[in-house]
Design an enzyme around this catalytic site. Structure first.
Site, PDB file in Angstrom:
ATOM      1  N   ASP A 316       1.000  -1.491  -0.110  1.00 39.66           N
ATOM      2  CA  ASP A 316       0.076   0.056  -0.010  1.00 39.66           C
ATOM      3  C   ASP A 316       0.869   1.068  -0.103  1.00 39.66           C
ATOM      4  O   ASP A 316       1.943   1.112   0.155  1.00 39.66           O
ATOM      5  CB  ASP A 316      -0.856   0.107   1.012  1.00 39.66           C
ATOM      6  CG  ASP A 316      -2.057  -1.014   1.298  1.00 39.66           C
ATOM      7  OD1 ASP A 316      -1.997  -1.646   0.307  1.00 39.66           O
ATOM      8  OD2 ASP A 316      -2.906  -0.972   2.291  1.00 39.66           O
ATOM      9  N   ASP A 317       0.196   2.469  -0.269  1.00 38.99           N
ATOM     10  CA  ASP A 317       0.606   3.640  -0.140  1.00 38.99           C
ATOM     11  C   ASP A 317       1.769   4.083  -1.114  1.00 38.99           C
ATOM     12  O   ASP A 317       2.174   5.259  -1.191  1.00 38.99           O
ATOM     13  CB  ASP A 317       1.178   4.010   1.215  1.00 38.99           C
ATOM     14  CG  ASP A 317       0.218   3.749   2.341  1.00 38.99           C
ATOM     15  OD1 ASP A 317      -0.909   3.470   2.145  1.00 38.99           O
ATOM     16  OD2 ASP A 317       0.542   3.940   3.597  1.00 38.99           O
ATOM     17  N   HIS A 366      -6.174   2.665  -4.227  1.00 45.05           N
ATOM     18  CA  HIS A 366      -5.876   3.161  -2.745  1.00 45.05           C
ATOM     19  C   HIS A 366      -6.200   4.553  -2.561  1.00 45.05           C
ATOM     20  O   HIS A 366      -5.854   5.011  -1.502  1.00 45.05           O
ATOM     21  CB  HIS A 366      -4.397   2.575  -2.338  1.00 45.05           C
ATOM     22  CG  HIS A 366      -4.257   2.612  -0.858  1.00 45.05           C
ATOM     23  ND1 HIS A 366      -5.337   2.187   0.187  1.00 45.05           N
ATOM     24  CD2 HIS A 366      -3.539   2.954   0.054  1.00 45.05           C
ATOM     25  CE1 HIS A 366      -4.711   2.345   1.300  1.00 45.05           C
ATOM     26  NE2 HIS A 366      -3.820   2.841   1.403  1.00 45.05           N
ATOM     27  N   HIS A 370      -5.396   9.486   0.055  1.00 44.20           N
ATOM     28  CA  HIS A 370      -5.493   8.605   1.289  1.00 44.20           C
ATOM     29  C   HIS A 370      -6.147   9.031   2.479  1.00 44.20           C
ATOM     30  O   HIS A 370      -5.753   9.210   3.517  1.00 44.20           O
ATOM     31  CB  HIS A 370      -3.901   8.439   1.638  1.00 44.20           C
ATOM     32  CG  HIS A 370      -3.857   7.186   2.573  1.00 44.20           C
ATOM     33  ND1 HIS A 370      -3.926   7.175   3.816  1.00 44.20           N
ATOM     34  CD2 HIS A 370      -3.460   5.944   2.322  1.00 44.20           C
ATOM     35  CE1 HIS A 370      -3.599   5.804   4.160  1.00 44.20           C
ATOM     36  NE2 HIS A 370      -3.300   5.419   3.001  1.00 44.20           N
ATOM     37  N   HIS A 457       4.014  -2.117   3.149  1.00 44.74           N
ATOM     38  CA  HIS A 457       3.638  -0.564   2.332  1.00 44.74           C
ATOM     39  C   HIS A 457       5.124  -0.527   1.744  1.00 44.74           C
ATOM     40  O   HIS A 457       6.131  -0.508   2.233  1.00 44.74           O
ATOM     41  CB  HIS A 457       3.761   0.504   3.558  1.00 44.74           C
ATOM     42  CG  HIS A 457       2.347   0.220   4.394  1.00 44.74           C
ATOM     43  ND1 HIS A 457       2.196  -0.665   5.296  1.00 44.74           N
ATOM     44  CD2 HIS A 457       1.262   0.863   4.152  1.00 44.74           C
ATOM     45  CE1 HIS A 457       0.855  -0.620   5.758  1.00 44.74           C
ATOM     46  NE2 HIS A 457       0.275   0.191   5.017  1.00 44.74           N
TER      47      HIS A 457
HETATM   48 ZN    ZN Z   1      -2.529   3.206   3.092  1.00 45.61          ZN
END
Ligand code: ZN
Length: 507
Positions: A316-317, A366, A370, A457
């Site tokens: 993620d991210d 995603h 955020h 991440h």
């Molecule tokens: Zn995230």
């Protein structure tokens, strides 16, 4: 062809005999040469123009009409003093009725020649300008010009241009045929009609043809024996299929044509993902009619054994500065992962996202910035999703099909607005908190089971290092590293929009 010529020869010979017989019977050669005959045109279904040839200025021509074949005939007009074409009008006719005409040639008050009787039925004019057009539905719209005096039109249809069947009667000069199928050819013609005057029905119009596009095929593909095999179901009417493959420039190029319902592409590299589209086509009357391109079919040139263990690594991210290193580790080990990217960062690491997609990794959504989606309005949520979809499409040519909500934060409104399956996790490495390679590895290796979805991440250096070790260790333990979508497929899940998934274990 041979038969036609023979028939023509035969009829010429037959006519010759008749002519000779005729000459014998009349015994007058001159009369036979200047045979008096009537020709006619119906003008606007309201008057008849009669025509004949005069060969002498000294003769009087008498045009006659009767309402029955047997007569009585009465004189319509007389013409004299001219050679060449002579004409006379009959203005007193009614629609649907039949009239009989003849013309007599007189010299010094004596009939010296008489034409055969011409039978003329007064009918409506032929409908002109017929056009047929296929529309969505599918349906066909037929239009034509209005015919004078008509109160309606009969519509005829054929599927072979020979046998026509009446499919409707309309008042207006248009008709919509809803009883049509894609992939078929239809031929139409119309006839003008007048109420209570069936006998006045006009001659059939010219034929208008419509070539319905075949439906686009539904394509699936699989990787078998170092080749990609595409298959699709039969499309109504189609007799051939064109196969298109997306090239490195992002363009679909035709790679083959087949009459079969499958196609094998052997120009594939193991571990790469390919996109295909198929177009159905048929040929008729010298035309080729093609369907729209099918929806894209993505096939990864790698085999997954459904009987072996498998897990999905998810990151993620990102994308970030370590994404490319992780993609390289995956590539080296013939492994795949799913990257849930933040839309606003995609442009800065476009090549990393593209590289991930090209080796068969899945790019998920995603959000764009955020946020905690549960605090946003439906409109704001959709905006977050759509903007990220566009960025990913720009980088990979593919629209994300999966979504991961930031902080795992989901409520009813989020489920409604996101419009994609929402993928959470069954193993949380807490890599963002520990920032430790060892702790991240242990969080996975200590708990991992078939069907797990592992959260990491790709924006931390320790995570990158942990990921490269984990990929090797998991493979050694017999795990296949697959995308979330593959995991779902091989564990028998149909990922549904708006639903939340934590793991995808065998049920
Ligand atoms: Zn995230």
């Amino acid at each position: 062809m041979k038969w036609m010529i023979r028939r023509q020869k035969f009829s010429r010979w037959y006519l010759g005999i008749l002519l000779v017989l005729g000459l014998f019977c009349t015994g007058n050669m001159v009369k036979a040469q200047t045979k008096l005959a009537l020709d006619y045109e119906i003008e606007g279904s309201e008057r008849v123009l009669l025509k004949w040839e005069s060969d002498s200025e000294d003769s009087v021509y008498q045009l006659e009409r009767a309402k029955a074949a047997a007569g009585p005939f009465s004189v319509l007009t007389t013409v004299s003093g001219k050679t060449g074409q002579l004409t006379g009008y009959d203005e007193n006719v009614s629609l649907g009725k039949t009239y009989y005409y003849k013309v007599k040639k007189l010299q010094d008050g004596k009939i010296i020649e008489e034409s055969a009787v011409k039978t003329v039925k007064i009918i409506l004019e032929k409908a002109e300008g017929i056009k047929a057009k296929s529309l969505k539905g599918p349906k066909v719209k037929i239009t034509w010009n209005k015919t004078r005096k008509a109160t309606g039109y009969q519509v005829y249809r054929s599927t072979n241009a020979k046998k026509f069947k009446k499919i409707g009667v309309v008042k207006k000069n248009e008709f919509t045929d809803v009883n049509v199928k894609s992939g078929k050819v239809y031929y139409y013609k119309v006839r003008a009609v007048k109420k209570n005057r069936e006998s006045a029905t006009g001659n059939p119009s010219d034929v208008a043809a419509v070539y319905m596009k075949p439906a686009a095929p539904a394509v699936t593909g699989s990787y078998v024996k170092k080749k990609i095999k595409l298959t699709w179901g039969k499309t109504e009417g189609a007799d051939s299929y064109d196969i298109y493959k997306k090239n490195s420039k992002g363009e679909y190029k035709k790679i083959g044509t087949t009459k079969k319902l499958h196609y094998t592409d052997n120009k594939v590299k193991k571990g790469k993902s390919y996109l295909y589209k198929v177009v159905a086509a048929y040929s008729k009357d010298g035309k080729t009619v093609k369907s729209k391109k099918s929806r894209q079919c993505e096939v990864l040139a790698a085999s997954i054994d459904p009987n072996k263990k498998m897990v999905a690594l998810t990151f993620d991210d990102g994308p970030g500065q370590y994404t490319k290193d992780i993609v390289n580790c995956l590539k080296k080990n013939d492994a795949k992962a799913t990257f849930f990217v933040v839309g606003s960062q995609v442009d800065s690491y476009k090549s990393s996202v593209k590289a991930a997609s090209e080796i068969g990794c899945d790019i998920g959504n995603h959000t764009y910035t955020h946020p905690d989606l549960s605090r946003l309005s439906e409109k704001e949520i959709k905006n977050q999703i759509n903007r990220t979809d566009k960025k990913v499409e720009g980088a990979t040519g593919k629209t994300p099909t999966l979504m991961r909500p930031p902080y795992g934060s989901v409520n009813g409104k989020v489920e409604q607005a996101v419009g994609k399956p929402m993928i959470l996790w069954s193993i949380d490495t807490r890599d963002w908190e520990t920032r430790s390679k060892e702790k991240t590895i242990n969080a996975v290796m200590g708990h991992v089971k078939d069907g797990d979805i592992i959260l990491m991440h790709d924006i931390y250096k320790p995570t990158k290092e942990a990921a490269c070790t984990l990929i090797v260790q998991l493979k050694r333990k017999g795990y296949q590293l697959v995308t979330v979508r593959e995991l779902a497929k091989y564990r028998g899940y149909t990922l549904t929009r708006g639903k939340v998934y934590h793991s995808l274990r065998k049920r």
